[in-house]
Design a protein around this motif. Structure first.
Motif, PDB file in Angstrom:
ATOM      1  N   ILE A  38       0.866  -1.184   0.000  1.00 20.19           N
ATOM      2  CA  ILE A  38       0.000   0.000   0.000  1.00 20.19           C
ATOM      3  C   ILE A  38       0.898   1.229   0.000  1.00 20.19           C
ATOM      4  O   ILE A  38       1.889   1.288   0.728  1.00 20.19           O
ATOM      5  N   SER A  39       0.563   2.232  -0.829  1.00 24.10           N
ATOM      6  CA  SER A  39       1.371   3.445  -0.907  1.00 24.10           C
ATOM      7  C   SER A  39       0.478   4.652  -1.136  1.00 24.10           C
ATOM      8  O   SER A  39      -0.411   4.617  -1.986  1.00 24.10           O
ATOM      9  N   GLY A  40       0.724   5.722  -0.365  1.00 26.98           N
ATOM     10  CA  GLY A  40      -0.049   6.939  -0.562  1.00 26.98           C
ATOM     11  C   GLY A  40      -0.296   7.672   0.736  1.00 26.98           C
ATOM     12  O   GLY A  40       0.120   7.236   1.826  1.00 26.98           O
ATOM     13  N   PRO A  41      -1.004   8.787   0.659  1.00 25.46           N
ATOM     14  CA  PRO A  41      -1.176   9.659   1.831  1.00 25.46           C
ATOM     15  C   PRO A  41      -2.023   9.068   2.945  1.00 25.46           C
ATOM     16  O   PRO A  41      -1.884   9.476   4.092  1.00 25.46           O
ATOM     17  N   THR A  42      -2.912   8.134   2.640  1.00 24.82           N
ATOM     18  CA  THR A  42      -3.782   7.579   3.692  1.00 24.82           C
ATOM     19  C   THR A  42      -3.349   6.183   4.111  1.00 24.82           C
ATOM     20  O   THR A  42      -4.142   5.423   4.676  1.00 24.82           O
ATOM     21  N   THR A  43      -2.093   5.833   3.850  1.00 27.82           N
ATOM     22  CA  THR A  43      -1.603   4.485   4.164  1.00 27.82           C
ATOM     23  C   THR A  43      -1.778   4.143   5.637  1.00 27.82           C
ATOM     24  O   THR A  43      -2.283   3.070   5.993  1.00 27.82           O
ATOM     25  N   LEU A  44      -1.344   5.042   6.536  1.00 34.07           N
ATOM     26  CA  LEU A  44      -1.450   4.758   7.964  1.00 34.07           C
ATOM     27  C   LEU A  44      -2.907   4.697   8.424  1.00 34.07           C
ATOM     28  O   LEU A  44      -3.264   3.896   9.302  1.00 34.07           O
ATOM     29  N   ASP A  45      -3.762   5.528   7.850  1.00 32.70           N
ATOM     30  CA  ASP A  45      -5.184   5.490   8.199  1.00 32.70           C
ATOM     31  C   ASP A  45      -5.797   4.146   7.832  1.00 32.70           C
ATOM     32  O   ASP A  45      -6.610   3.584   8.585  1.00 32.70           O
ATOM     33  N   ILE A  46      -5.399   3.625   6.680  1.00 32.49           N
ATOM     34  CA  ILE A  46      -5.889   2.302   6.267  1.00 32.49           C
ATOM     35  C   ILE A  46      -5.435   1.247   7.255  1.00 32.49           C
ATOM     36  O   ILE A  46      -6.212   0.382   7.673  1.00 32.49           O
ATOM     37  N   VAL A  81      -8.427  -9.732   2.254  1.00 35.81           N
ATOM     38  CA  VAL A  81      -7.658  -8.561   2.685  1.00 35.81           C
ATOM     39  C   VAL A  81      -7.709  -7.482   1.607  1.00 35.81           C
ATOM     40  O   VAL A  81      -7.881  -6.290   1.914  1.00 35.81           O
ATOM     41  N   LEU A  82      -7.582  -7.864   0.352  1.00 38.94           N
ATOM     42  CA  LEU A  82      -7.681  -6.888  -0.739  1.00 38.94           C
ATOM     43  C   LEU A  82      -9.063  -6.235  -0.767  1.00 38.94           C
ATOM     44  O   LEU A  82      -9.191  -5.027  -0.985  1.00 38.94           O
ATOM     45  N   ASN A  83     -10.108  -7.030  -0.542  1.00 33.92           N
ATOM     46  CA  ASN A  83     -11.472  -6.472  -0.521  1.00 33.92           C
ATOM     47  C   ASN A  83     -11.657  -5.511   0.652  1.00 33.92           C
ATOM     48  O   ASN A  83     -12.366  -4.506   0.537  1.00 33.92           O
ATOM     49  N   ALA A  84     -11.014  -5.819   1.792  1.00 36.95           N
ATOM     50  CA  ALA A  84     -11.115  -4.942   2.959  1.00 36.95           C
ATOM     51  C   ALA A  84     -10.470  -3.581   2.678  1.00 36.95           C
ATOM     52  O   ALA A  84     -10.996  -2.527   3.065  1.00 36.95           O
ATOM     53  N   ILE A  85      -9.330  -3.592   1.976  1.00 40.00           N
ATOM     54  CA  ILE A  85      -8.673  -2.330   1.615  1.00 40.00           C
ATOM     55  C   ILE A  85      -9.533  -1.560   0.613  1.00 40.00           C
ATOM     56  O   ILE A  85      -9.699  -0.336   0.724  1.00 40.00           O
ATOM     57  N   LYS A  86     -10.098  -2.275  -0.328  1.00 40.67           N
ATOM     58  CA  LYS A  86     -10.955  -1.638  -1.327  1.00 40.67           C
ATOM     59  C   LYS A  86     -12.152  -0.952  -0.678  1.00 40.67           C
ATOM     60  O   LYS A  86     -12.574   0.138  -1.103  1.00 40.67           O
ATOM     61  N   TYR A  87     -12.685  -1.547   0.365  1.00 39.28           N
ATOM     62  CA  TYR A  87     -13.859  -1.009   1.059  1.00 39.28           C
ATOM     63  C   TYR A  87     -13.563   0.344   1.707  1.00 39.28           C
ATOM     64  O   TYR A  87     -14.470   1.152   1.912  1.00 39.28           O
ATOM     65  N   LEU A  88     -12.284   0.620   1.987  1.00 40.84           N
ATOM     66  CA  LEU A  88     -11.906   1.853   2.689  1.00 40.84           C
ATOM     67  C   LEU A  88     -11.799   3.067   1.760  1.00 40.84           C
ATOM     68  O   LEU A  88     -11.416   4.145   2.196  1.00 40.84           O
ATOM     69  N   HIS A  89     -12.140   2.890   0.499  1.00 37.93           N
ATOM     70  CA  HIS A  89     -12.139   4.017  -0.433  1.00 37.93           C
ATOM     71  C   HIS A  89     -13.161   5.065  -0.012  1.00 37.93           C
ATOM     72  O   HIS A  89     -14.261   4.748   0.405  1.00 37.93           O
ATOM     73  N   ASP A  90     -12.757   6.328  -0.142  1.00 42.22           N
ATOM     74  CA  ASP A  90     -13.657   7.437   0.167  1.00 42.22           C
ATOM     75  C   ASP A  90     -13.368   8.545  -0.835  1.00 42.22           C
ATOM     76  O   ASP A  90     -12.227   8.741  -1.253  1.00 42.22           O
TER      77      ASP A  90
END
Length: 503
Positions: A44-52, A119-128
């Motif tokens: 995972i890479s990007g500004p909301t990495t830690l929030d995820i 796990v991939l689906n869980a990360i996908k669900y966190l999209h906002d």
């Protein structure tokens, strides 16, 4: 005298590096191969990495969350249902000290398909919409690393070549770019050309402050520098071209008369029954290519139809003989398999060997002769005499011959050692490691950088402005390779720092 604006150099241009912010999407992807395995790595890479990660691990305390470059074992939960998904090893890299230059998190989960999927689906669900999260495009992690200044385009291409490497020498070849050696070399070339552009710029902008002798000396110095750079780049491109053979595979063809042992030798080299072996003449009727790793070199060995008179061959075998002769002429190395009995050597084969020696794509150094069936010789003292007789018949040096037996494998190790030495000569890796750059980079070096040098010579002494523009074209060519651009500030910076102007 103050320098005036030079319209030739145009507007200042600098390479803009992309900087991530909260508006940039956070990307994620499975970084290991899909399929059942012991471990799978999700990046995972990007500004909301830690929030995820907070939401997946259900840890709100920043002190317990994740330290830079420290490994932790964390339970991962479905952010929607709260169900435990897996217990994973997590590694966090705080930007800009990461591969992409952003915050990066790696989750080392169990490699079952169901685990990876959930796990991939869980990360996908966190999209906002205010903090977008999406699956990464191909190569996007490396692209962000380049955009954030972690490496240049030559290093990016080195990453790709390293992943594609199949043999030891392919790995070493890719490593030169991956370690930044190619970047350093191109940066040195770029710096040298910029210095020469600056020398010419002093003449264009401040020519009235120099006498004729000084001006001629400056032009002579630039011309000499460009000659040296051109020679270095031409030699570099030749070594790259030779090293490219490592990536594509050294083409080695086995040719000889029927029943000489070509298919037997191929089976010995590949350590498998790759082709049918028979004492019936004309068994092999088509070319068979088998890729092998020989001493760390990728080699594509081609077994071909036996070369004999067309009068003794049927229609299909005739076509096989034609393909055999064509393939050997196009190969990097031709290994001629002959029986130790001189009587079995036909005139058609001798004629083809003459064609091999005189062809543009081959030479006597790239021809090896393997005298097979040495087990039939009762007296070992005959070996030297037999090699001498074949050397005189085929007009090849005795160093090109070796005796072997596919039946008991005598002489195979000696043949392999000889082949490896020839591989080193062909690929110019006798005294140095192989190097590789992309075809894109090779084209730019030839069509932009070297072309700029050629244009410089055509204008040098007749049109100072166009001569300078030609070198600037060469600088921009290297910039296309590495991802750098040149601007007026850089050139004038060299002018003011390196030369005394307005004396």
């Amino acid at each position: 005298m103050k320098p005036h604006w030079n319209p030739l150099l145009g507007c200042p241009r600098v390479l803009k590096r992309w900087v991530s912010d909260v508006r940039s999407p956070t990307i994620y992807a499975l970084s290991t191969k899909q399929g059942r395995s012991a471990i799978a790595v999700i990046r995972i890479s990007g500004p909301t990495t830690l929030d995820i990660f907070k939401r997946l691990s259900r840890i709100d305390d920043d002190k317990r969350l994740q330290r830079h470059r420290f490994a932790n074992v964390r339970k991962l939960y479905d952010p929607k249902s709260g169900v435990l998904l897996d217990e994973a090893l997590s590694l966090f890299f705080k930007g800009p000290n990461s591969y992409t230059g952003e915050d990066v998190l790696e989750l080392h989960v169990h490699g079952g398909n169901a685990v990876v999927k959930c796990v991939l689906n869980a990360i996908k669900y966190l999209h906002d919409s205010s903090a977008p999260v999406r699956y990464a495009d191909p190569g996007e992690f490396s692209r962000r690393g380049f955009q954030n200044g972690k490496f240049d385009l030559t290093e990016v291409e080195g990453v790709r070549d390293m992943i594609d490497a199949e043999t030891e020498f392919q790995r070493v070849s890719a490593l030169s770019s991956l370690k930044g050696e190619t970047r350093q070399l191109f940066h040195r070339w770029r710096t040298e050309i910029v210095k020469n552009v600056a020398l010419l710029t002093t003449v264009i902008d401040f020519g009235e402050d120099h006498d004729i002798e000084e001006v001629n000396e400056l032009f002579g110095r630039v011309a000499q520098n460009i000659d040296l750079l051109e020679a270095e780049i031409v030699n570099y491109l030749e070594k790259v071209r030779r090293s490219e053979i490592l990536m594509k595979g050294i083409k080695l063809s086995l040719i000889g008369p029927p029943n000489a042992g070509k298919s037997s030798l191929l089976n010995v080299l590949s350590n498998s029954d790759s082709v049918i072996v028979s004492d019936i003449p004309g068994t092999t009727r088509d070319s068979i290519d088998i890729p092998l790793d020989v001493g760390g070199y990728k080699v594509v060995i081609g077994d071909t139809a036996g070369i004999r008179s067309f009068e003794d061959a049927d229609t299909i075998e005739k076509e096989g003989i034609k393909r055999a002769t064509t393939k050997s002429l196009e190969s990097d190395i031709a290994v001629i398999i002959l029986p130790v009995d001189l009587q079995e050597i036909n005139s058609d084969l001798i004629k083809h060997i003459e064609n091999l020696k005189s062809s543009t794509s081959s030479c006597s150094e790239n021809i090896l002769v393997a005298l097979n069936k040495s087990d039939l010789l009762e007296d070992p003292s005959q070996h030297g005499q037999i090699i001498k007789q074949f050397s005189e018949l085929l007009k090849l040096p005795e160093s090109s011959f070796c005796l072997l037996s596919c039946a008991n494998r005598d002489g195979i190790n000696s043949l392999m050692a000889t082949l490896i030495e020839r591989f080193k000569i062909i690929t110019l890796t006798t005294n140095s490691d192989p190097i590789s750059i992309s075809q894109r980079s090779q084209d730019i070096l030839s069509n932009d950088v070297l072309h700029g040098f050629h244009e410089f010579r055509s204008y040098n002494g007749t049109d100072d402005v166009l001569a300078t523009e030609s070198l600037r074209y060469s600088v921009e060519g290297i910039g296309k390779i590495t991802g750098e651009a040149v601007g007026i500030e850089e050139i004038l910076g060299v002018v003011f720092s390196s030369f005394c102007i307005g004396k």
